[in-house]
Design a protein around this motif. Structure first.
Motif, PDB file in Angstrom:
ATOM      1  N   LEU A   8       0.813  -1.220   0.000  1.00  0.00           N
ATOM      2  CA  LEU A   8       0.000   0.000   0.000  1.00  0.00           C
ATOM      3  C   LEU A   8       0.845   1.268   0.000  1.00  0.00           C
ATOM      4  CD1 LEU A   8      -2.601  -1.149   2.684  1.00  0.00           C
ATOM      5  CD2 LEU A   8      -2.761  -1.365   0.200  1.00  0.00           C
ATOM      6  N   ALA A   9       2.153   1.144   0.248  1.00  0.00           N
ATOM      7  CA  ALA A   9       3.055   2.287   0.331  1.00  0.00           C
ATOM      8  C   ALA A   9       3.885   2.492  -0.927  1.00  0.00           C
ATOM      9  CB  ALA A   9       3.995   2.116   1.528  1.00  0.00           C
ATOM     10  N   GLN A  10       3.718   1.672  -1.926  1.00  0.00           N
ATOM     11  CA  GLN A  10       4.569   1.741  -3.106  1.00  0.00           C
ATOM     12  C   GLN A  10       4.178   2.921  -4.014  1.00  0.00           C
ATOM     13  OE1 GLN A  10       7.287  -0.193  -2.900  1.00  0.00           O
ATOM     14  NE2 GLN A  10       6.287  -0.658  -0.946  1.00  0.00           N
ATOM     15  N   PRO A  11       5.106   3.388  -4.844  1.00  0.00           N
ATOM     16  CA  PRO A  11       4.857   4.586  -5.660  1.00  0.00           C
ATOM     17  C   PRO A  11       3.568   4.541  -6.480  1.00  0.00           C
ATOM     18  CG  PRO A  11       7.167   3.989  -5.790  1.00  0.00           C
ATOM     19  CD  PRO A  11       6.482   2.885  -5.021  1.00  0.00           C
ATOM     20  N   ARG A  12       3.294   3.414  -7.110  1.00  0.00           N
ATOM     21  CA  ARG A  12       2.064   3.287  -7.904  1.00  0.00           C
ATOM     22  C   ARG A  12       0.831   3.544  -7.034  1.00  0.00           C
ATOM     23  NH1 ARG A  12       0.247  -0.229 -12.156  1.00  0.00           N
ATOM     24  NH2 ARG A  12      -1.967  -0.648 -11.856  1.00  0.00           N
ATOM     25  N   ASN A  13       0.849   2.985  -5.827  1.00  0.00           N
ATOM     26  CA  ASN A  13      -0.287   3.125  -4.930  1.00  0.00           C
ATOM     27  C   ASN A  13      -0.390   4.544  -4.381  1.00  0.00           C
ATOM     28  OD1 ASN A  13       0.778   0.264  -4.943  1.00  0.00           O
ATOM     29  ND2 ASN A  13      -1.268  -0.016  -4.118  1.00  0.00           N
ATOM     30  N   LEU A  14       0.747   5.101  -3.989  1.00  0.00           N
ATOM     31  CA  LEU A  14       0.768   6.467  -3.469  1.00  0.00           C
ATOM     32  C   LEU A  14       0.210   7.445  -4.496  1.00  0.00           C
ATOM     33  CD1 LEU A  14       1.804   8.679  -1.401  1.00  0.00           C
ATOM     34  CD2 LEU A  14       3.883   8.697  -2.799  1.00  0.00           C
ATOM     35  N   MET A  15       0.816   7.483  -5.655  1.00  0.00           N
ATOM     36  CA  MET A  15       0.430   8.469  -6.672  1.00  0.00           C
ATOM     37  C   MET A  15      -0.940   8.161  -7.279  1.00  0.00           C
ATOM     38  SD  MET A  15       2.911  10.577  -6.441  1.00  0.00           S
ATOM     39  CE  MET A  15       2.364  11.651  -7.772  1.00  0.00           C
ATOM     40  N   GLY A  16      -1.108   6.919  -7.710  1.00  0.00           N
ATOM     41  CA  GLY A  16      -2.381   6.554  -8.332  1.00  0.00           C
ATOM     42  C   GLY A  16      -3.544   6.629  -7.372  1.00  0.00           C
ATOM     43  N   GLY A  17      -3.341   6.121  -6.153  1.00  0.00           N
ATOM     44  CA  GLY A  17      -4.420   6.135  -5.170  1.00  0.00           C
ATOM     45  C   GLY A  17      -4.868   7.534  -4.817  1.00  0.00           C
TER      46      GLY A  17
ATOM     47  N   ILE B 238     -12.451   3.783  -3.189  1.00  0.00           N
ATOM     48  CA  ILE B 238     -11.956   2.461  -2.780  1.00  0.00           C
ATOM     49  C   ILE B 238     -12.138   1.453  -3.914  1.00  0.00           C
ATOM     50  CG2 ILE B 238     -12.356   0.493  -1.243  1.00  0.00           C
ATOM     51  CD1 ILE B 238     -13.089   2.597   0.941  1.00  0.00           C
ATOM     52  N   ALA B 239     -13.316   1.429  -4.503  1.00  0.00           N
ATOM     53  CA  ALA B 239     -13.590   0.476  -5.585  1.00  0.00           C
ATOM     54  C   ALA B 239     -12.647   0.701  -6.769  1.00  0.00           C
ATOM     55  CB  ALA B 239     -15.047   0.597  -6.030  1.00  0.00           C
ATOM     56  N   LEU B 240     -12.434   1.955  -7.148  1.00  0.00           N
ATOM     57  CA  LEU B 240     -11.561   2.235  -8.291  1.00  0.00           C
ATOM     58  C   LEU B 240     -10.094   1.962  -7.967  1.00  0.00           C
ATOM     59  CD1 LEU B 240     -13.213   5.427  -9.814  1.00  0.00           C
ATOM     60  CD2 LEU B 240     -13.212   3.098 -10.720  1.00  0.00           C
ATOM     61  N   MET B 241      -9.668   2.237  -6.733  1.00  0.00           N
ATOM     62  CA  MET B 241      -8.290   1.898  -6.360  1.00  0.00           C
ATOM     63  C   MET B 241      -8.086   0.387  -6.417  1.00  0.00           C
ATOM     64  SD  MET B 241      -7.084   4.535  -3.338  1.00  0.00           S
ATOM     65  CE  MET B 241      -8.533   4.404  -2.294  1.00  0.00           C
TER      66      MET B 241
ATOM     67  N   ARG C 181      -5.483  -1.457  -9.039  1.00  0.00           N
ATOM     68  CA  ARG C 181      -4.338  -1.921  -8.261  1.00  0.00           C
ATOM     69  C   ARG C 181      -3.526  -0.756  -7.683  1.00  0.00           C
ATOM     70  NH1 ARG C 181      -0.500  -4.973 -10.934  1.00  0.00           N
ATOM     71  NH2 ARG C 181      -0.864  -3.764 -12.780  1.00  0.00           N
ATOM     72  N   THR C 182      -4.231   0.286  -7.244  1.00  0.00           N
ATOM     73  CA  THR C 182      -3.582   1.454  -6.653  1.00  0.00           C
ATOM     74  C   THR C 182      -4.096   1.710  -5.238  1.00  0.00           C
ATOM     75  OG1 THR C 182      -5.219   2.957  -7.645  1.00  0.00           O
ATOM     76  CG2 THR C 182      -3.185   2.568  -8.889  1.00  0.00           C
TER      77      THR C 182
ATOM     78  N   PHE D 279       8.447  -2.162  -5.439  1.00  0.00           N
ATOM     79  CA  PHE D 279       8.095  -2.251  -6.857  1.00  0.00           C
ATOM     80  C   PHE D 279       7.585  -0.891  -7.320  1.00  0.00           C
ATOM     81  CE2 PHE D 279       4.321  -3.604  -4.497  1.00  0.00           C
ATOM     82  CZ  PHE D 279       3.318  -2.814  -5.060  1.00  0.00           C
ATOM     83  N   TRP D 280       7.643  -0.671  -8.624  1.00  0.00           N
ATOM     84  CA  TRP D 280       7.139   0.586  -9.204  1.00  0.00           C
ATOM     85  C   TRP D 280       5.762   0.403  -9.818  1.00  0.00           C
ATOM     86  CZ3 TRP D 280       8.848   5.486  -8.789  1.00  0.00           C
ATOM     87  CH2 TRP D 280      10.127   5.665  -8.240  1.00  0.00           C
TER      88      TRP D 280
END
Length: 178
Positions: free
Chosen positions: A71-80, A111-114, A118-119, A176-177
């Motif tokens: 949940l802390a990875q760049p994709r999740n941070l920025m995309g979420g 939440i549903a869209l994240m 996968r963000t 991971f990115w």
């Protein structure tokens, strides 16, 4: 009764973090929030722009306190954050006469869209809610809220995480990115 048995939990609490981990979490969180807040108050202070939103406090816990978490990875941070900001703004714009409904739609849809993209980044729920419940200064930004303060502030926190989380030999960020 099986339903209530689930509430007992399935495992024990995780082990306590070591002193070094606690110290580096503190240092990196101080740096991350410190840089964003410094820019917000000292560089953007005389303007109508902001860089600091409340949900960044929760992002700091993940980025700097649990940097290995998916949940802390760049994709999740920025995309979420950015996806949730867009959802929050849209919810407010369509449902501003029913703030309770706009709030519920913003958070649940984010939440549903994240999940779907996968963000998943839990502070994104707060980012969506902030877009609905904040005042005129946030509402006037419209969809730009997703870029500034949300995208830009999250990017600053990401850069700090990349720098500081990799200083100690026992920490690595990111896992991971994409």
């Amino acid at each position: 009764m099986k339903y209530f048995e689930k509430m007992k939990g399935a495992s024990k609490s995780p082990p306590r973090a070591g002193v070094s981990e606690i110290l580096w979490s503190w240092i990196s969180a101080f740096c991350g929030i410190g840089v964003v807040a410094f820019i917000n108050y000292n560089i953007l202070g005389g303007t109508d722009k902001i860089l600091l939103v409340g949900s960044f406090g929760a992002s700091a816990v993940l980025l700097y306190g649990a940097p290995k978490s998916p949940l802390a990875q760049p994709r999740n941070l920025m995309g979420g954050h950015m996806l949730s900001a867009l959802v929050g703004v849209a919810s407010y714009q369509v449902l501003h006469d029913n703030l309770w409904l706009a709030s519920a739609i913003a958070v649940s849809t984010a939440i549903a869209l994240m999940h779907a993209t996968r963000t998943l980044h839990p502070p994104g729920g707060a980012t969506a809610l902030i877009a609905v419940i904040s005042g005129k200064n946030i509402h006037d930004l419209g969809f730009l809220y997703a870029l500034m303060p949300v995208g830009a502030g999250a990017a600053v926190m990401l850069v700090v995480a990349l720098i500081v989380n990799n200083i100690p030999g026992n920490r690595r960020y990111p896992e991971f990115w994409v």
